[in-house]
Design an enzyme around this catalytic site. Structure first.
Site, PDB file in Angstrom:
ATOM      1  N   CYS A  26     -46.158  46.026  23.163  1.00 48.46           N
ATOM      2  CA  CYS A  26     -45.504  47.024  24.452  1.00 48.46           C
ATOM      3  C   CYS A  26     -44.404  47.769  24.477  1.00 48.46           C
ATOM      4  O   CYS A  26     -44.079  48.845  24.794  1.00 48.46           O
ATOM      5  CB  CYS A  26     -45.916  45.752  25.134  1.00 48.46           C
ATOM      6  SG  CYS A  26     -46.729  44.746  25.019  1.00 48.46           S
TER       7      CYS A  26
HETATM    8  O1  KQY Z   1     -46.849  46.211  28.376  1.00 48.24           O
HETATM    9  C1  KQY Z   1     -46.532  45.443  28.611  1.00 48.24           C
HETATM   10  N1  KQY Z   1     -46.997  44.062  28.673  1.00 48.24           N
HETATM   11  C2  KQY Z   1     -44.843  45.826  29.574  1.00 48.24           C
HETATM   12  C3  KQY Z   1     -45.028  44.724  30.347  1.00 48.24           C
HETATM   13  C4  KQY Z   1     -43.631  45.355  31.796  1.00 48.24           C
HETATM   14  C5  KQY Z   1     -42.986  44.144  32.877  1.00 48.24           C
HETATM   15  C6  KQY Z   1     -42.165  44.148  33.112  1.00 48.24           C
HETATM   16  N2  KQY Z   1     -41.063  42.981  33.112  1.00 48.24           N
END
Ligand code: KQY
Length: 365
Positions: free
Chosen positions: A358
């Site tokens: 991510c």
């Molecule tokens: O791609 C992802 N797992 C992003 C998550 C965003 C979290 C914001 N608190």
């Protein structure tokens, strides 16, 4: 002046390559917001440095950072990592960054999707997201790449995986969630994916990892190791809510074929023991209205599938769970015999809501 493409990647003969294809390098963004990252984001910053260092063993890394943190990031990151000033609302470049596409002559272009912080005013994770929306355009500009601007369609890079040979993997939980494209049907969403990723077949999994705040991004539950082979997050514990989710997805994957008609080989990658937020961790995050609170005892969406494929390497998350960390490391070594598998302890990234995949975005060569 940035070149904006008039047609679509498919019309121009561009496709999104698989992550396992050769990269030019990797992009990241620097974490700083104190309503998501505990203790002023300092522990997360150290983990981001470790991830950047691990990836830089295999390919070049660029880290985008807000002006207010530029000096700190430059000082904390090793010299061989490029640091560029790039305004952002938070550090999830997989999701707000460009998706790169390439044609058969090797030209690379960028797709800039609509970004609304994982659900906008319906169930988004923070407000505003205006700086994030511009990240993909800035990446393209900095690299001199032409852009397909498709902001009317909300999509995050973590919600798609492709095999580079005509197949995409997504989840219904995410792509059909009401906060993203409520006016589009499943068929219209699929058409958009086909047009902008240049794929012929979309495999729709059902749900993502249990308790994933992104509405079940596919990159936390399933990915391609190579064309014809997928890796699925798994548990044998029938009392774990993850069991039913993984079983369901296993069934879907085993009953389908990819765009080239291949039956998929499915590798199971066991999740760690449940990872829960501690009291101390919960108390380290600033409470801000409109941002998802971090409550003591909440289960985090921990999955080893959230790894990054680099040139010649795999950079995978570790969860301080000796047995499962070891098994996951060995499993990935077996799946990727030609890549060196490097583990990085990433609890601090997990506490923010994601993991290595991510916070990274590959740019194809
Ligand atoms: O791609 C992802 N797992 C992003 C998550 C965003 C979290 C914001 N608190």
């Amino acid at each position: 002046m940035q070149k904006v493409c008039k047609l679509t990647p498919r019309q121009d003969g561009f496709r999104m390559p698989g992550e396992f294809e050769e990269h030019q390098g990797c992009w990241m963004l620097w974490p700083e917001r104190t309503d998501n990252w505990r203790l002023g984001a300092k522990p997360a910053q150290h983990t981001f440095v470790a991830v950047a260092e691990a990836i830089s063993q295999f390919e070049s890394v660029t880290v985008g950072v807000n002006e207010s943190q530029y000096d700190n990031a430059r000082q904390m990151l090793p010299e061989h990592i490029r640091v560029v000033e790039m305004s952002n609302n938070d550090s999830w470049i997989r999701d707000c960054g460009a998706t790169f596409v390439r044609n058969d002559s090797g030209e690379v272009r960028a797709v800039s999707w609509g970004f609304n912080a994982w659900g906008g005013l319906v169930d988004g994770l923070y407000f505003p997201w205006d700086k994030d929306q511009k990240v993909s355009l800035k990446m393209a500009d900095m690299e001199g790449k032409a852009v397909y601007q498709f902001h009317q369609f909300v999509l995050e890079g973590g919600s798609i995986h492709v095999d580079g040979e005509g197949t995409a993997l997504v989840t219904e939980e995410c792509l059909l969630s009401p906060g993203r494209n409520p006016d589009l049907t499943k068929e219209q969403i699929e058409e958009n994916l086909k047009e902008y990723l240049n794929v012929e077949k979309v495999i729709w999994l059902n749900r993502g990892i249990y308790n994933d705040e992104t509405n079940g991004h596919v990159d936390n539950i399933c990915c391609f190791a190579r064309p014809g082979e997928v890796i699925l997050a798994w548990t044998d514990d029938q009392n774990d809510p993850q069991y039913e989710i993984s079983e369901e997805n296993y069934r879907i994957l085993s009953e389908t074929t990819d765009a080239r008609g291949r039956q998929l080989v499915i590798h199971k990658l066991h999740i760690p023991r449940p990872v829960l937020i501690t009291k101390e961790e919960s108390e380290g995050v600033d409470a801000v209205e409109g941002t998802l609170p971090r409550q003591e005892g909440d289960r985090l969406a921990a999955s080893y599938v959230n790894f990054y494929i680099a040139n010649g390497g795999i950079v995978m998350p570790l969860f301080d769970d000796e047995e499962h960390d070891r098994v996951a490391h060995e499993t990935l070594e077996q799946i990727f015999p030609d890549r060196r598998v490097v583990g990085v302890p990433t609890r601090e990234v997990l506490l923010g809501g994601g993991n290595i995949h991510c916070i990274t975005q590959q740019q194809p060569r």
